[in-house]
Design a protein around this motif. Structure first.
Motif, PDB file in Angstrom:
ATOM      1  N   GLN A 335       0.856  -1.192   0.000  1.00 11.32           N
ATOM      2  CA  GLN A 335       0.000   0.000   0.000  1.00 11.32           C
ATOM      3  C   GLN A 335       0.887   1.235   0.000  1.00 11.32           C
ATOM      4  N   GLN A 353      -2.978   4.135  -3.168  1.00 12.50           N
ATOM      5  CA  GLN A 353      -3.378   2.976  -3.956  1.00 12.50           C
ATOM      6  C   GLN A 353      -2.705   1.717  -3.425  1.00 12.50           C
ATOM      7  N   GLU A 354      -3.259   0.596  -3.833  1.00  9.96           N
ATOM      8  CA  GLU A 354      -2.678  -0.700  -3.524  1.00  9.96           C
ATOM      9  C   GLU A 354      -1.764  -1.099  -4.684  1.00  9.96           C
TER      10      GLU A 354
END
Length: 463
Positions: A335, A353-354
């Motif tokens: 992450q 964002q991942e």
């Protein structure tokens, strides 16, 4: 004496075989226990005996008497509280139960002019160790004793409120009253012996402390560190120990240059942790600390995983930040978090964002700040690594990681050397020109004198 015991045994047997049943009670050593007996409230004459010896007795007058064993130094280990006697409850309360208190107890009282008895079998459970503070690596045994021990009983061992599984991966067999193991820190805690017999269950517990390396508590523990940061490799022995011949070793090669195992004066002797002052990506690998305690060699093996952020720019001027680890076997997800600061210095955290790689446009001021890559296992957070982008006129500039500083210093050094060479070359050229001008002036003077001499000769010839 033997005859009296046999007679008491026959009486007890006849009572058991007749209309009296033996009630079984389990008690833990050094605890309190109540031996039940329901009696007639109108008959205050009560007697409790064990193996023909009087434990406690109350006569009709209300006078109470204690057996010698049960009244020592004025302390009454047994009693029948008056409030319960008035309700017809003749139960015997025993404090600080001892292993030799186990056996058959008889409660006698009068009811309607007839003598009544109640039989209670007290079984005392005790947990003991061959050594209460063994050093890791030594043999240690855990023993469960029941006095008197019932025939056909089963026993189950527990450690820290969980069923005990031996180091060999097997559960101890039923009715295994003694368990022997190689002492390790994982055996530290509360040991519980659970005895089952004729549908009843009793238990007793005792604490075991195994001395050795407490942290890490086991081998092959994985620790995470970020490039450019300091990191600690723990090696903490049990408090009070003074290990000798302590050492650190990296099986794959020499210890890093920033590695330091010297203990400051403020650290206790049992803390042999080491430190890496400036972690590099090449510092990853297996580390091993060792020491000798009481002639027993102790060691712990641990793995250091190093994380960094890699940067690449595509031909479309797209910047890619990639979270890189030397070992990703435990990593389940990544992450990216963007951290900025308001004018007061308060951090503002915004998950972005991942994913392992983050993409952004080069030259976009919105990318200024700290970019933190967090990496997680299935159980939770493992660690993080930070990459800083600072604002400048033009494209985004990388943060001050140790490697960027080194490159900048090298570049400046090369430029300085080139500048010195250029200045030296200009100086040499200036000196050469000065010499040329000097010799040209001398040549002019000589040429002028030669012309004057030629004119003089021509004048003399005309005369």
């Amino acid at each position: 004496m033997l005859v009296e015991c046999l007679v008491f045994g026959l009486i007890s047997w006849s009572m058991t075989e007749g209309r009296h049943e033996v009630q079984q009670v389990f008690a833990e050593s050094n605890s309190k226990v109540v031996l039940p007996c329901v009696c007639n409230a109108s008959s205050p004459a009560i007697t409790w005996k064990r193996n023909q010896g009087t434990v406690w007795r109350q006569e009709k007058s209300g006078m109470q008497f204690w057996g010698y064993k049960w009244l020592q130094r004025g302390a009454q280990r047994v009693r029948c509280p008056h409030p319960q006697l008035d309700r017809g409850d003749c139960s015997l309360h025993i404090n600080d139960v001892r292993e030799d208190d186990g056996g058959m107890f008889v409660c006698s009282f009068n009811s309607g002019g007839q003598s009544e008895t109640r039989l209670v079998m007290l079984r005392v459970i005790t947990v003991s160790f061959s050594s209460v503070s063994p050093v890791a690596g030594m043999k240690v045994s855990m023993r469960c004793d029941v006095s008197p021990q019932p025939v056909g009983a089963s026993v189950q061992w527990g450690l820290n409120n969980s069923t005990f599984v031996s180091t060999s991966g097997e559960n101890p067999k039923a009715a295994q009253w003694t368990v022997e193991e190689t002492a390790s820190v994982s055996l530290t805690g509360k040991w519980t012996c659970v005895v089952a017999h004729q549908g009843l269950e009793g238990r007793a517990s005792a604490d075991l402390t195994v001395k050795g390396i407490l942290h890490p508590s086991r081998d092959d523990v994985v620790m995470y560190a970020a490039v450019g940061r300091a990191a600690t490799l723990p090696c903490v022995f049990s408090p009070g120990l003074s290990p000798s011949e302590t050492s650190w070793h990296k099986p794959s090669g020499p210890l890093p240059p920033s590695f330091s195992s010297s203990s400051p004066a403020s650290k206790p002797a049992w803390d042999q942790s080491a430190r890496l002052g400036n972690v590099s990506f090449e510092d990853e690998g297996i580390y091993r600390c060792a020491g000798v305690v009481g002639g027993q060699s102790l060691s712990r093996r641990m793995q250091l995983v190093v994380a960094k952020v890699g940067r690449s720019v595509s031909w479309r001027k797209t910047v890619a930040l990639t979270c890189q680890l030397t070992d990703t076997s435990e990593v389940a997800r990544y992450q990216w978090v963007h951290v900025t600061f308001d004018p007061s210095g308060t951090p503002l955290v915004e998950p972005i964002q991942e994913g392992k790689t983050l993409y952004m446009t080069n030259g976009n001021d919105e990318g200024v700040g700290d970019w933190v890559c967090r990496f997680y296992s299935k159980e939770g957070l493992l660690g993080n690594v930070t990459h800083r982008i600072i604002p400048q006129n033009g494209p985004l500039t990388e943060s001050t990681s140790p490697f960027n500083n080194t490159s900048m210093a090298l570049s400046l050094s090369v430029l300085l050397v080139l500048l010195v060479l250029i200045v030296g070359q200009l100086y040499r050229h200036q000196q050469w020109r000065t010499q040329i001008f000097h010799f040209s002036a001398l040549e002019t003077i000589l040429h002028a004198r030669s012309n004057e001499r030629d004119k003089g000769q021509k004048c003399q010839e005309k005369k």
